[in-house]
Scaffold this active site. Structure first.
Site, PDB file in Angstrom:
ATOM      1  N   SER A 755       1.005  -1.203  -0.070  1.00 15.21           N
ATOM      2  CA  SER A 755       0.044   0.029  -0.006  1.00 15.21           C
ATOM      3  C   SER A 755       0.874   1.212   0.159  1.00 15.21           C
ATOM      4  O   SER A 755       1.625   1.512  -1.042  1.00 15.21           O
ATOM      5  CB  SER A 755      -0.892   0.098   1.195  1.00 15.21           C
ATOM      6  OG  SER A 755      -1.951   0.796   1.133  1.00 15.21           O
ATOM      7  N   ASP A 830      -8.890  -4.877  -6.212  1.00 18.31           N
ATOM      8  CA  ASP A 830      -8.816  -3.600  -5.352  1.00 18.31           C
ATOM      9  C   ASP A 830      -9.551  -2.601  -5.550  1.00 18.31           C
ATOM     10  O   ASP A 830      -9.604  -2.014  -6.589  1.00 18.31           O
ATOM     11  CB  ASP A 830      -7.351  -3.434  -5.271  1.00 18.31           C
ATOM     12  CG  ASP A 830      -6.809  -2.613  -4.047  1.00 18.31           C
ATOM     13  OD1 ASP A 830      -7.576  -1.967  -3.615  1.00 18.31           O
ATOM     14  OD2 ASP A 830      -5.628  -2.699  -4.042  1.00 18.31           O
ATOM     15  N   HIS A 862      -7.602  -5.350  -2.029  1.00 18.20           N
ATOM     16  CA  HIS A 862      -6.310  -4.578  -1.343  1.00 18.20           C
ATOM     17  C   HIS A 862      -5.780  -5.725  -0.326  1.00 18.20           C
ATOM     18  O   HIS A 862      -4.596  -5.587  -0.050  1.00 18.20           O
ATOM     19  CB  HIS A 862      -6.776  -3.416  -0.671  1.00 18.20           C
ATOM     20  CG  HIS A 862      -5.456  -2.498  -0.254  1.00 18.20           C
ATOM     21  ND1 HIS A 862      -4.782  -2.028  -1.375  1.00 18.20           N
ATOM     22  CD2 HIS A 862      -5.107  -2.015   0.710  1.00 18.20           C
ATOM     23  CE1 HIS A 862      -3.820  -1.378  -1.003  1.00 18.20           C
ATOM     24  NE2 HIS A 862      -4.078  -1.217   0.434  1.00 18.20           N
TER      25      HIS A 862
END
Length: 890
Positions: A755, A830, A862
């Site tokens: 991330s 995602d 994600h």
């Protein structure tokens, strides 16, 4: 670790009393020529001037053989009266090899010794090969593979969630995961009177197997529980006789007799289910409407059906994802009124998200407010439980044109909504730039509002961090969390207090504000931060919270303080652990959770003085614990500081080294997140994953750069409109520090991040080609214009007004500068960091003829995780490192 020498600690300030165990004889049995001696008269336990207990130890290690012998780490384990481990430390000797007859002196000390310590064991921390080839000090251990790290039962031990006390305090309930399925949770209860546990709801036997709606799946992703199965939340009835249990999109009312009554049975999911404050009603969101019904009766919609872009009772996307607010409706204390959010998503741009699966692709037109674009229009209404007598709340009152665009009064954030015990309604309103937060006091009968408190950004070029650490008290005052003095602390505000009929005043004064000066009192202060308001005992005048300390920001402890500020805060928890806590509504009983680097998470009930009443989950590393077969290879963490790139600021790091041989250097697995929000480096348990990496022969290293949490405003502020800059500089300082260590192979430092950390991997490799041997970038943000409004604009501002800041922060313009091996990983469904972030990067690298590798996961969001997918991903990472010669020494 079989102890080589065992001693007994005095109950107070006493010297050790030796236990007659011969270290040399014990080693002789194990075939070693090393003799360890720690005589009792050379050990010291005393109280330091600051009140902390200190244990000093001194001893020797001698090579009694005829050949050189490698010296492993020395492990000191402190145990309590029942022989349970309460503290563990590994001492790294100054010399790693002893010649025949050579003696090595060892002298060190431990501050903040746990008060419960009674015995000390001395021995080797790791298996060590001696001159005759036999292992010393440890039994045989199993290999810690990635497959085992992610298999069931969890190596962390039981991981109970959502522990709550029943309204009468008799039962403690929690969600407990299964040994055979670490991600499935059932509802359990502990009878504090009978002292026994019982399963109240078996999620598997009650399950309908119905697939969750897309809305509920996405809500779970935003709550970070998308991987969990079974029961993920529940709620006690006000009378303590039942529990509302959502399961597979429907609702059940479970009794203490283990029987469950089904309340709903529909194809659609019931989102955000709640019991009203007095449990007369059950409410939920279905098909974009709020539904309410009396317990046992069929629920009815109390808000209108207005089309696909209007939602009632739901938090909008950015509230769920970035503001920590997962609900869109709130019951008042006596069940007579409900505050309900109405969301109009029509202004929000549509992002076409392709959820690419293994056997097909689903296309979703998702309303996603990217930075600089329009947000949803959020309104708030107050109504009766049947939807009648509806009034609109004025969310525009007192807007300061310096902070708000008065021509677009709807361009705000509805941050928090709360009912006070006396029935007043309070709303926290945040401006679009997130530089001011207004606390509005609302009249529930008319919807009229006025500003009670204004919270400004604590410094120039900063923002207002949202918090749940506030509480409205029975006397009309309230507790408030603020960073206004540069650190997060608790304040008590008297601004909301009003005269009541019980005050024996002129009737004309009833309802007017009390003339209390000053209007605010600071309850905590110092160069440390309050991390959570845990609870308040209003009768006893005590407030409980968790916080760091000026001496050690890596541990969090539970403290109590006087509600009137008359008594200094008192620490209630034991050093050597980092803690979190919650309390019952009355603030009488603490539920404390703690862990350390050598102890997986434990939880226990405690009284107001922090004294343990009962273990909820001791999670002891005994013979039956899943992690015990791997304890022999568990390596200790080393903590320290280096200077940031500014040459002044201390940055904390954690390092875990494998068992190292003298003269050899080792590769580094450099883990980082680097962005705002999390604090990565703590003294808590980090799970078996990093130990598996270390077992593979890598040094695990992590560093919290400027911009990360729990160090104060000045530490976080440098990120303002500068993402991808100061973090890169500070992490570079970490890499340069590693290169100064003789046991680090400076040519084999590999980056890993997910991330924001994946974004940082890209920015670091672009800025410093050749500094890192390789980089793994997981689900990276590559252009901040693709990320959402609330998060991105908080730190970066509006891309329409500061495009240069966004250009500098992007990972796209300099992508072709990446010259070191890169592995890109992304889930292809995602909905948070949308796949377009990676697809644009892939295109730029391909068009620039830049070699790289990638691993994409169809159908994963994600969160790319699972019992088989997780080891697949981690084995892929280490095959990538192997193929690029980032490997341990032979």
């Amino acid at each position: 670790m079989p102890p080589i020498l065992k001693t007994t600690l005095g109950a107070a300030v006493l010297a050790f009393a030796a236990v007659p165990v011969s270290a040399q004889a014990q080693f002789a049995e194990q075939g070693s020529d090393l003799a360890m001696e720690f005589p009792a008269d050379r050990q010291d336990r005393r109280v330091l001037p600051n009140g902390a207990e200190y244990f000093g130890f001194s001893g020797t290690v001698t090579n009694k053989g005829k050949a050189d012998v490698a010296v492993p780490d020395v492990r000191i384990v402190l145990r309590d009266d029942q022989e349970r481990v309460v503290y563990q430390m590994d001492f790294v000797p100054q010399k790693r090899s002893l010649a025949p007859g050579e003696t090595l002196s060892i002298r060190d000390g431990i501050t903040d010794v746990p008060a419960s310590s009674r015995f000390a064991d001395f021995g080797w921390a790791t298996a060590s090969k001696t001159n005759n080839g036999k292992a010393v000090g440890m039994s045989e251990t199993q290999d810690l593979t990635f497959e085992r790290v992610f298999a069931s039962p969890s190596l962390d031990g039981p991981s109970p969630r959502q522990a709550k006390l029943s309204p009468d305090g008799r039962f403690l309930t929690l969600l407990r995961n299964r040994d055979d399925d670490r991600e499935r949770y059932d509802l359990w209860a502990f009878d504090r009177e009978q002292g026994d546990w019982r399963m109240l709801v078996d999620s598997e036997s009650l399950s309908s197997g119905r697939e969750l709606s897309e809305d509920e799946k996405m809500q779970r992703e935003r709550a970070r529980v998308g991987n969990l199965k079974g029961i993920i939340n529940y709620e006690w009835t006000a009378d303590g006789q039942g529990i509302l249990v959502p399961l597979d999109g429907d609702l059940y009312l479970a009794g203490l007799d283990r029987q469950a009554t089904r309340l709903t049975d529909t194809e659609e999911s019931e989102l955000n289910p709640k019991l009203s404050s007095e449990s007369n009603f059950v409410s939920f969101v279905r098909d974009r409407q709020l539904w309410v019904g009396k317990i046992g009766e069929e629920a009815q919609p109390v808000t209108p059906k207005e089309g696909d872009t209007i939602r009632w009772g739901e938090a909008e996307f950015v509230a769920q994802e970035e503001m920590g607010r997962l609900t869109g409706y709130w019951w008042n204390p006596d069940d007579t009124r409900i505050a309900v959010q109405r969301t109009d998503e029509s202004p929000v741009g549509i992002v076409t998200r392709a959820a690419i699966g293994a056997t097909g692709t689903k296309v979703f037109d998702q309303r996603y407010p990217v930075a600089g674009s329009a947000n949803a229009i959020v309104e708030l209404f107050v109504m009766d439980p049947d939807g009648g007598d509806k009034v609109k709340v004025d969310l525009t009152a007192g807007m300061d044109p310096e902070y708000y665009d008065v021509s677009q009064p709807h361009d705000i954030y509805l941050a928090r909504v709360d009912w006070a015990p006396d029935g007043r309604l309070f709303v926290q309103r945040q401006n679009r730039e997130q530089t001011v937060l207004d606390l509005l006091e609302v009249d529930p009968a008319t919807g009229e509002s006025n500003i009670l408190l204004i919270e400004y950004a604590a410094s120039e070029n900063y923002w207002v961090n949202l918090s749940d650490d506030y509480k409205f008290l029975k006397d009309g005052s309230f507790l408030w969390w603020s960073e206004r003095d540069g650190f997060a602390h608790l304040y008590r505000s008297f601004q909301g207090m009003r005269f009541t009929a019980d005050d024996n005043v002129d009737p004309a004064k009833v309802g007017t504000r009390l003339p209390i000066v000053p209007t605010t009192q600071q309850l905590t202060s110092g160069n440390w931060v309050v991390t959570k308001l845990v609870g308040v005992d209003q009768d006893a005048g005590r407030v409980f919270y968790t916080g760091t300390s000026a001496q050690d920001p890596l541990e969090q402890h539970v403290y109590s303080a006087a509600l009137d500020g008359s008594v200094s805060p008192i620490r209630l928890t034991e050093t050597g652990f980092t803690h979190s806590a919650s309390m019952d509504k009355g603030g009488k009983t603490l539920l404390i959770t703690r862990s350390s680097h050598s102890q997986p998470t434990q939880s226990y009930l405690a009284d107001q003085d922090g004294q343990r009443l009962a273990w909820v989950e001791e999670n002891a590393l005994d013979a039956g614990h899943p992690y015990t077969p791997y304890l022999a290879s568990h390596r200790p963490a080393q903590f320290g500081t280096i200077k940031a790139a500014d040459g002044e600021t201390d940055l904390y790091y954690k390092m875990v080294t494998p068992e190292m041989e003298p003269g050899k250097s080792y590769p580094v697995f450099y883990y980082h997140y680097s962005g705002p929000g999390p604090q990565v480096v703590t003294r808590g348990w980090d799970g078996a994953l990093q130990q598996a990496v270390v077992d593979a022969g890598y040094i695990w290293f992590e560093l919290d750069n400027r911009g990360s949490a729990n160090r104060g405003v000045a530490f976080e502020q440098p990120l303002y409109r500068a993402m991808g800059s100061v973090e890169v500089d500070d992490q570079r300082a970490g890499a340069e520090f590693l290169k100064t260590l003789d046991y680090v192979d400076g040519d084999k430092i590999a980056l890993y991040g997910w991330s924001y950390g994946g974004y940082m991997t890209l920015k670091q490799m672009q800025a410093d080609p050749g500094l890192y041997a390789a980089g793994i970038s997981g689900a990276p943000v590559t252009k901040w214009e693709l990320y959402d409004t609330h998060y991105t604009e908080r730190y970066m501002g509006d891309p329409n007004t500061v495009p240069e800041a966004y250009q500098a922060a992007s990972a796209i313009p300099d992508a072709t500068k990446i010259s070191d091996p890169l592995l890109l990983i992304h889930g292809m469904a995602d909905d948070n960091v949308v796949f377009e972030n990676s697809s644009e990067l892939i295109s730029v690298l391909q068009e620039g003829n830049v070699p790289f590798e990638m691993m994409l996961y169809p159908g994963y969001t994600h969160r790319v995780s699972g019992e088989n997918i997780s080891p697949h991903m981690w084995n892929t990472i280490f095959r990538f490192l192997e193929s690029n010669a980032v490997t341990p020494p032979e």
